[in-house]
Design an enzyme around this catalytic site. Structure first.
Site, mmCIF file in Angstrom:
data_model
loop_
_atom_site.group_PDB
_atom_site.id
_atom_site.type_symbol
_atom_site.label_atom_id
_atom_site.label_comp_id
_atom_site.label_asym_id
_atom_site.label_seq_id
_atom_site.Cartn_x
_atom_site.Cartn_y
_atom_site.Cartn_z
ATOM 1 N N ASN A 102 6.819 4.109 -9.531
ATOM 2 C CA ASN A 102 6.096 5.376 -9.717
ATOM 3 C C ASN A 102 6.241 6.180 -8.433
ATOM 4 O O ASN A 102 5.600 5.880 -7.432
ATOM 5 C CB ASN A 102 4.620 5.056 -10.012
ATOM 6 C CG ASN A 102 3.755 6.313 -10.063
ATOM 7 O OD1 ASN A 102 4.267 7.430 -10.111
ATOM 8 N ND2 ASN A 102 2.441 6.123 -10.069
ATOM 9 N N LYS B 241 5.372 9.182 -7.860
ATOM 10 C CA LYS B 241 4.268 10.142 -7.637
ATOM 11 C C LYS B 241 4.845 11.495 -7.197
ATOM 12 O O LYS B 241 5.872 11.900 -7.715
ATOM 13 C CB LYS B 241 3.270 9.565 -6.640
ATOM 14 C CG LYS B 241 2.815 8.153 -7.039
ATOM 15 C CD LYS B 241 1.679 7.634 -6.228
ATOM 16 C CE LYS B 241 1.307 6.238 -6.732
ATOM 17 N NZ LYS B 241 0.139 5.685 -6.083
ATOM 18 N N HIS C 44 -3.037 7.073 -15.326
ATOM 19 C CA HIS C 44 -3.002 6.582 -13.938
ATOM 20 C C HIS C 44 -4.289 7.018 -13.233
ATOM 21 O O HIS C 44 -4.791 8.110 -13.464
ATOM 22 C CB HIS C 44 -1.770 7.132 -13.216
ATOM 23 C CG HIS C 44 -1.563 6.493 -11.880
ATOM 24 N ND1 HIS C 44 -2.296 6.864 -10.770
ATOM 25 C CD2 HIS C 44 -0.758 5.480 -11.484
ATOM 26 C CE1 HIS C 44 -1.925 6.099 -9.746
ATOM 27 N NE2 HIS C 44 -0.998 5.252 -10.152
ATOM 28 N N GLU D 52 -4.930 8.151 -10.427
ATOM 29 C CA GLU D 52 -4.899 9.426 -9.702
ATOM 30 C C GLU D 52 -5.076 10.602 -10.647
ATOM 31 O O GLU D 52 -5.665 11.622 -10.272
ATOM 32 C CB GLU D 52 -3.593 9.534 -8.894
ATOM 33 C CG GLU D 52 -3.639 8.617 -7.674
ATOM 34 C CD GLU D 52 -2.299 8.058 -7.234
ATOM 35 O OE1 GLU D 52 -1.251 8.587 -7.648
ATOM 36 O OE2 GLU D 52 -2.300 7.073 -6.463
ATOM 37 N N GLU E 49 -4.221 -1.810 -12.508
ATOM 38 C CA GLU E 49 -4.143 -1.347 -11.122
ATOM 39 C C GLU E 49 -5.550 -1.137 -10.585
ATOM 40 O O GLU E 49 -6.157 -0.086 -10.828
ATOM 41 C CB GLU E 49 -3.391 -0.024 -11.046
ATOM 42 C CG GLU E 49 -1.969 -0.082 -11.547
ATOM 43 C CD GLU E 49 -1.134 1.064 -10.984
ATOM 44 O OE1 GLU E 49 -0.186 0.792 -10.264
ATOM 45 O OE2 GLU E 49 -1.467 2.235 -11.255
ATOM 46 N N GLY F 265 -2.233 2.080 -2.889
ATOM 47 C CA GLY F 265 -1.892 2.817 -1.672
ATOM 48 C C GLY F 265 -2.709 2.414 -0.457
ATOM 49 O O GLY F 265 -2.679 3.086 0.572
ATOM 50 N N SER G 173 -0.351 -1.793 -4.223
ATOM 51 C CA SER G 173 0.190 -2.334 -2.967
ATOM 52 C C SER G 173 1.126 -3.529 -3.169
ATOM 53 O O SER G 173 1.122 -4.464 -2.373
ATOM 54 C CB SER G 173 -0.950 -2.685 -2.002
ATOM 55 O OG SER G 173 -1.669 -1.513 -1.635
ATOM 56 N N GLY H 98 4.288 3.102 -3.427
ATOM 57 C CA GLY H 98 4.917 3.295 -2.121
ATOM 58 C C GLY H 98 6.238 2.568 -1.933
ATOM 59 O O GLY H 98 7.237 3.166 -1.485
HETATM 60 P P1 PGA Z 1 1.040 1.577 -4.564
HETATM 61 O O1 PGA Z 1 0.820 2.466 -5.894
HETATM 62 O O2 PGA Z 1 2.088 0.557 -4.875
HETATM 63 O O3 PGA Z 1 1.495 2.570 -3.514
HETATM 64 O O4 PGA Z 1 -0.269 0.957 -4.235
HETATM 65 C C1 PGA Z 1 0.791 1.867 -7.154
HETATM 66 C C2 PGA Z 1 0.556 2.916 -8.218
HETATM 67 O O5 PGA Z 1 -0.257 3.809 -8.020
HETATM 68 O O6 PGA Z 1 1.167 2.867 -9.310
#
Ligand code: PGA
Length: 259
Positions: free
Chosen positions: A15, A17, A104, A106, A177, A183, A221, A243
Site C-alpha cells: 500500500n 498510500k 483502511h 486512514e 491492521e 506506521g 509495521s 512503509g
Molecule cells: P505500515 O502500513 O506497514 O507502514 O505500518 C500498513 C498499512 O497501513 O497498510
C-alpha cells in the site's frame, strides 16, 4: 463459489498510500519490484501494489502480468455521473485494476467513512469483479480496554452482513491492521495476531461458509526483520505492507518470508 482448489491464497500487498512524490519515482519503484520479483526462487506468493489513483494506469503499463494492481479506494457510486472527484469500480476495472482496499483506517479516520459506505464500496467492487481487501483493526484505547475482539467483530459484521450471500474467498480478502501498529514501528505480538486471526476466521465462516478459505492478511509495521515470525502465525495468509513497500528490496524480502 469457492476458489478452485479450496486452498487459501497467500498475498503480500504493498500500500503505497500518498507516495512516492512523482510519477518518475513511482515508475522506478515499479520497475525495481518487477525486476526483483522475476529473480525470486519461489513464486508461491501473490503480489499486488497499490499506487495512488493518479499513477495506477502508468504503473499498470510497467507491471509484470503476475503482479496485481490495486486501488486504495473506490467510489460509493456505482454509476457514472455528477460525482465530482470520484473514481468508480467500472473505471478501475477498465484500466486493469483487480483489487481494491476498502475501509483502511486512514480513510476511516480522515474521511469519516461510514459502515454503509463501506458496504456500498465492497458491493460495487464485487459487481465489477474487483477483489476487495477489507481492512479492520482496533485503535490503542480499545486494545488497552481489552475490547479488541468485539470491536473487530462489529467492524466485520456491520459491513459484511448486508452482503453476506454475495461475498466469498474469490472476491474478498481481510486485512487485520491494528491502528496502533500502522506506521508506528510497533508490531502486534505473535499472540495478539494469532488470537485475532483465529477470531476473524471464526466470524467469517459463521457468516458464510465460503469465507473459510478467504485470505487473512496482517498489516502494521511489517518489515523484513519481523516478516518471518508473522508469516509463521496460524491463519496469517500474507501481509499488507505500507512503509516497507516503498523499498523494493524490503518489499521482496517480505514476499520471500511468506514463500
Ligand atoms: P505500515 O502500513 O506497514 O507502514 O505500518 C500498513 C498499512 O497501513 O497498510
Amino acid at each position: 463459489m469457492s476458489n478452485e482448489h479450496n486452498t487459501i491464497k497467500k498475498w503480500v500487498m504493498g500500500n503505497w498510500k500518498l507516495n512516492p512524490a512523482s510519477l518518475t519515482e513511482a515508475l522506478a519503484l515499479t520497475k525495481s519490484i518487477v525486476n526483483k520479483q522475476a529473480n525470486l526462487q519461489s513464486q508461491l506468493v501473490n503480489i499486488a501494489v497499490a499506487p495512488t489513483f493518479l499513477h495506477l494506469q502508468s504503473v499498470k503499463q510497467s507491471l509484470a502480468n503476475n503482479i496485481s494492481l490495486m486501488a486504495q479506494d473506490v467510489s460509493t457510486h456505482a454509476d457514472n455521473g455528477a460525482y465530482t472527484g470520484d473514481v468508480n469500480a467500472a473505471l478501475l476495472k477498465d484500466i486493469g485494476v483487480s483489487h481494491c482496499l476498502v475501509g483502511h483506517s486512514e480513510r476511516r479516520q480522515y474521511q469519516q467513512e461510514t459502515n454503509e459506505q463501506l458496504t456500498q464500496k465492497i458491493n460495487n467492487a464485487i459487481e465489477h469483479s474487483i477483489q476487495t481487501v477489507y481492512c479492520v483493526g482496533e485503535p490503542l484505547a480499545v486494545r488497552d480496554s481489552e475490547e479488541h475482539l468485539s470491536f473487530v467483530t462489529e467492524q466485520l459484521l456491520s459491513v459484511l452482513k448486508p452482503i453476506a450471500s454475495d461475498i466469498n474467498s474469490d472476491n474478498l480478502i481481510i486485512a487485520y491492521e491494528p491502528v496502533w501498529a500502522i506506521g508506528t514501528g510497533k508490531v502486534a505480538s505473535v499472540d495478539n495476531i494469532i488470537e485475532m486471526h483465529a477470531h476473524i476466521r471464526t466470524i467469517l465462516t459463521e457468516l458464510n461458509a465460503d469465507l473459510s478459505t478467504t485470505s487473512l492478511l496482517y498489516g502494521g509495521s511489517v518489515k523484513p526483520n519481523n516478516a518471518t515470525e508473522i508469516a509463521g502465525c496460524s491463519n496469517v495468509d500474507g501481509a499488507l505492507v505500507g512503509g516497507a513497500s516503498l523499498d523494493s528490496e524490503q518489499f521482496l524480502d517480505i514476499v520471500s518470508a511468506f514463500s
